[in-house]
Design a protein around this motif. Structure first.
Motif, PDB file in Angstrom:
ATOM      1  N   LEU A  48       0.808  -1.214   0.000  1.00 48.53           N
ATOM      2  CA  LEU A  48       0.000   0.000   0.000  1.00 48.53           C
ATOM      3  C   LEU A  48       0.847   1.273   0.000  1.00 48.53           C
ATOM      4  O   LEU A  48       0.548   2.221  -0.750  1.00 48.53           O
ATOM      5  CB  LEU A  48      -0.968  -0.012   1.189  1.00 48.53           C
ATOM      6  N   PRO A  49       1.921   1.366   0.790  1.00 47.42           N
ATOM      7  CA  PRO A  49       2.800   2.535   0.674  1.00 47.42           C
ATOM      8  C   PRO A  49       3.359   2.698  -0.736  1.00 47.42           C
ATOM      9  O   PRO A  49       3.479   3.823  -1.237  1.00 47.42           O
ATOM     10  CB  PRO A  49       3.923   2.241   1.679  1.00 47.42           C
ATOM     11  N   CYS A  50       3.680   1.587  -1.384  1.00 44.59           N
ATOM     12  CA  CYS A  50       4.188   1.634  -2.755  1.00 44.59           C
ATOM     13  C   CYS A  50       3.116   2.184  -3.702  1.00 44.59           C
ATOM     14  O   CYS A  50       3.391   3.029  -4.560  1.00 44.59           O
ATOM     15  CB  CYS A  50       4.614   0.239  -3.196  1.00 44.59           C
ATOM     16  N   LEU A  51       1.892   1.714  -3.539  1.00 44.74           N
ATOM     17  CA  LEU A  51       0.789   2.198  -4.367  1.00 44.74           C
ATOM     18  C   LEU A  51       0.590   3.694  -4.180  1.00 44.74           C
ATOM     19  O   LEU A  51       0.441   4.448  -5.164  1.00 44.74           O
ATOM     20  CB  LEU A  51      -0.497   1.448  -3.998  1.00 44.74           C
ATOM     21  N   LEU A  52       0.593   4.148  -2.947  1.00 46.27           N
ATOM     22  CA  LEU A  52       0.371   5.560  -2.673  1.00 46.27           C
ATOM     23  C   LEU A  52       1.525   6.420  -3.193  1.00 46.27           C
ATOM     24  O   LEU A  52       1.310   7.493  -3.756  1.00 46.27           O
ATOM     25  CB  LEU A  52       0.192   5.778  -1.168  1.00 46.27           C
ATOM     26  N   ILE A 197      12.421   0.603 -12.059  1.00 42.22           N
ATOM     27  CA  ILE A 197      11.856   1.096 -10.796  1.00 42.22           C
ATOM     28  C   ILE A 197      10.335   1.193 -10.901  1.00 42.22           C
ATOM     29  O   ILE A 197       9.598   0.744 -10.020  1.00 42.22           O
ATOM     30  CB  ILE A 197      12.451   2.466 -10.428  1.00 42.22           C
ATOM     31  N   LEU A 198       9.848   1.774 -11.999  1.00 48.80           N
ATOM     32  CA  LEU A 198       8.411   1.932 -12.186  1.00 48.80           C
ATOM     33  C   LEU A 198       7.723   0.585 -12.323  1.00 48.80           C
ATOM     34  O   LEU A 198       6.668   0.349 -11.713  1.00 48.80           O
ATOM     35  CB  LEU A 198       8.137   2.784 -13.424  1.00 48.80           C
ATOM     36  N   GLN A 199       8.318  -0.326 -13.104  1.00 46.34           N
ATOM     37  CA  GLN A 199       7.703  -1.628 -13.316  1.00 46.34           C
ATOM     38  C   GLN A 199       7.632  -2.430 -12.003  1.00 46.34           C
ATOM     39  O   GLN A 199       6.614  -3.058 -11.695  1.00 46.34           O
ATOM     40  CB  GLN A 199       8.497  -2.417 -14.363  1.00 46.34           C
ATOM     41  N   THR A 200       8.731  -2.391 -11.245  1.00 44.18           N
ATOM     42  CA  THR A 200       8.750  -3.096  -9.959  1.00 44.18           C
ATOM     43  C   THR A 200       7.719  -2.500  -9.005  1.00 44.18           C
ATOM     44  O   THR A 200       6.988  -3.225  -8.319  1.00 44.18           O
ATOM     45  CB  THR A 200      10.144  -3.016  -9.329  1.00 44.18           C
ATOM     46  N   GLY A 201       7.676  -1.175  -8.968  1.00 43.12           N
ATOM     47  CA  GLY A 201       6.705  -0.499  -8.107  1.00 43.12           C
ATOM     48  C   GLY A 201       5.274  -0.819  -8.485  1.00 43.12           C
ATOM     49  O   GLY A 201       4.429  -1.055  -7.614  1.00 43.12           O
ATOM     50  N   ASN A 202       4.992  -0.856  -9.776  1.00 43.06           N
ATOM     51  CA  ASN A 202       3.639  -1.166 -10.232  1.00 43.06           C
ATOM     52  C   ASN A 202       3.231  -2.597  -9.881  1.00 43.06           C
ATOM     53  O   ASN A 202       2.078  -2.857  -9.531  1.00 43.06           O
ATOM     54  CB  ASN A 202       3.537  -0.955 -11.747  1.00 43.06           C
ATOM     55  N   LEU A 203       4.177  -3.526  -9.992  1.00 38.30           N
ATOM     56  CA  LEU A 203       3.872  -4.919  -9.653  1.00 38.30           C
ATOM     57  C   LEU A 203       3.545  -5.067  -8.169  1.00 38.30           C
ATOM     58  O   LEU A 203       2.598  -5.772  -7.795  1.00 38.30           O
ATOM     59  CB  LEU A 203       5.060  -5.824 -10.018  1.00 38.30           C
ATOM     60  N   LEU A 204       4.318  -4.413  -7.326  1.00 33.06           N
ATOM     61  CA  LEU A 204       4.063  -4.487  -5.887  1.00 33.06           C
ATOM     62  C   LEU A 204       2.781  -3.752  -5.522  1.00 33.06           C
ATOM     63  O   LEU A 204       1.985  -4.240  -4.706  1.00 33.06           O
ATOM     64  CB  LEU A 204       5.251  -3.892  -5.117  1.00 33.06           C
ATOM     65  N   ALA A 206       0.187  -3.343  -7.350  1.00 34.06           N
ATOM     66  CA  ALA A 206      -0.989  -3.995  -7.923  1.00 34.06           C
ATOM     67  C   ALA A 206      -1.636  -4.992  -6.957  1.00 34.06           C
ATOM     68  O   ALA A 206      -2.831  -5.277  -7.061  1.00 34.06           O
ATOM     69  CB  ALA A 206      -0.616  -4.710  -9.220  1.00 34.06           C
ATOM     70  N   ILE A 207      -0.860  -5.530  -6.015  1.00 30.58           N
ATOM     71  CA  ILE A 207      -1.427  -6.524  -5.098  1.00 30.58           C
ATOM     72  C   ILE A 207      -2.037  -5.892  -3.854  1.00 30.58           C
ATOM     73  O   ILE A 207      -2.709  -6.581  -3.077  1.00 30.58           O
ATOM     74  CB  ILE A 207      -0.359  -7.551  -4.666  1.00 30.58           C
TER      75      ILE A 207
END
Length: 318
Positions: A48-52, A197-204, A206-207
């Motif tokens: 959730l911190p990653c999403l925000l 960085i963006l792709q890794t962040g988006n994957l994390l 997304a869950i």
């Protein structure tokens, strides 16, 4: 009007389905309490911190245009808190019940159900606006929760001790850290995050919401939800009916329309935050009352959000 009803169903039904899946899996023994605890910690501390962070850091939202929305949200929060405090002091005897009651009314589940519903309703734009709104209001929620629950907290008897406790909780909150970091990143004018960085962040990221909704569904106790005590029912009425009506009234008074009115309504109309139970238990509040409020509002509020969204959509307000 049919389009408004379809819109409301579209933004709420996915959340209900995921929560239902969590409840079904828990009943079949496919989800253990250990999994729920570990997954919830993963969502809260990382996903959730990653999403925000990425929602704010990579957004094109003009923050100056969110001032009115944030002002409306602050007013709604303070009115709910103040009203609940007055009611609790007048009609509730036990100190361990008072803070839990107050928190159950003013503290909504913005980070999970509110944000998920806003994303369903408005996509990336809504998610960005919702993240900015949540960043400010989350800080206020934590401060007010500590204040109202500290009346029964043992071992903290001085004003300095309470101030330090509030400061520590704010500084250590992963959601606040992520949002403040994103605000700083934007303020410094750094380039948009891209590549690995963006792709890794988006994957994390997304869950975050799906896993959080499944865990929330797995923790629902039907027996507790259907036989609430008098206090839990009173608090639930405040969260399910009074809070959304107050949000619409304040939003209308502030001249909000479209996405801004939608974000304010959906964030405020969300059920009581799951963190309210954890915080009540940690600060010697009535954890049974907190669990009853959480369980009842988690299910019933979603229907209220759908009905309210349909009405506001039909009126052209969101």
């Amino acid at each position: 009007m049919s389009a408004a009803i379809i819109f409301a169903i579209t933004i709420v039904l996915p959340n209900l389905v995921l929560m239902g899946l969590g409840f079904f899996m828990q009943r079949r023994g496919e989800i253990s309490q250990a999994f729920i605890d570990q997954a919830s910690k993963m969502v809260f501390n990382y996903a959730l911190p990653c999403l925000l962070f990425f929602s704010v850091a990579n957004s094109s939202v003009d923050y100056s245009q969110q001032i009115v929305l944030i002002g409306a949200g602050l007013l709604v929060t303070l009115l709910l808190f103040g009203g609940a405090e007055v009611y609790a002091r007048c009609f509730i005897e036990q100190p361990e019940d008072q803070g839990v009651f107050v928190q159950g009314i003013f503290r909504s589940n913005m980070a999970i159900l509110g944000l998920a519903t806003v994303a369903n309703a408005y996509g990336e734009v809504g998610l960005s606006v919702g993240a900015v709104y949540m960043g400010i209001i989350t800080i206020v929620f934590n401060v007010l929760a500590v204040i109202t629950l500290s009346r029964v907290t043992t071992g903290i008897t001085t004003l300095r001790g309470r101030v330090l406790m509030i400061g520590k909780k704010i500084i250590a909150n992963p959601l606040i850290i992520a949002l403040v970091s994103a605000f700083v990143y934007k303020a410094l004018g750094l380039p948009t995050l891209q590549g690995v960085i963006l792709q890794t962040g988006n994957l994390l990221a997304a869950i975050a919401l799906p896993l959080a909704l499944i865990c929330a569904g797995a923790t629902i106790d039907i027996k507790s939800m259907l036989s609430p005590s008098g206090l839990s029912m009173q608090a639930s009425i405040g969260r399910i009916i009074i809070a959304p009506l107050l949000a619409v009234a304040v939003g209308w008074g502030f001249g909000l329309t479209g996405v801004h009115m939608g974000v304010l309504f959906l964030m405020v109309a969300s059920p009581t935050a799951a963190a309210s139970y954890v915080m009540a238990k940690a600060m010697d509040g009535n954890e049974v009352l907190a669990a009853n409020i959480l369980a009842f509002t988690t299910v019933v509020s979603l229907f209220g959000m759908a009905i309210g969204a349909a009405i506001l959509r039909g009126a052209g307000w969101m």
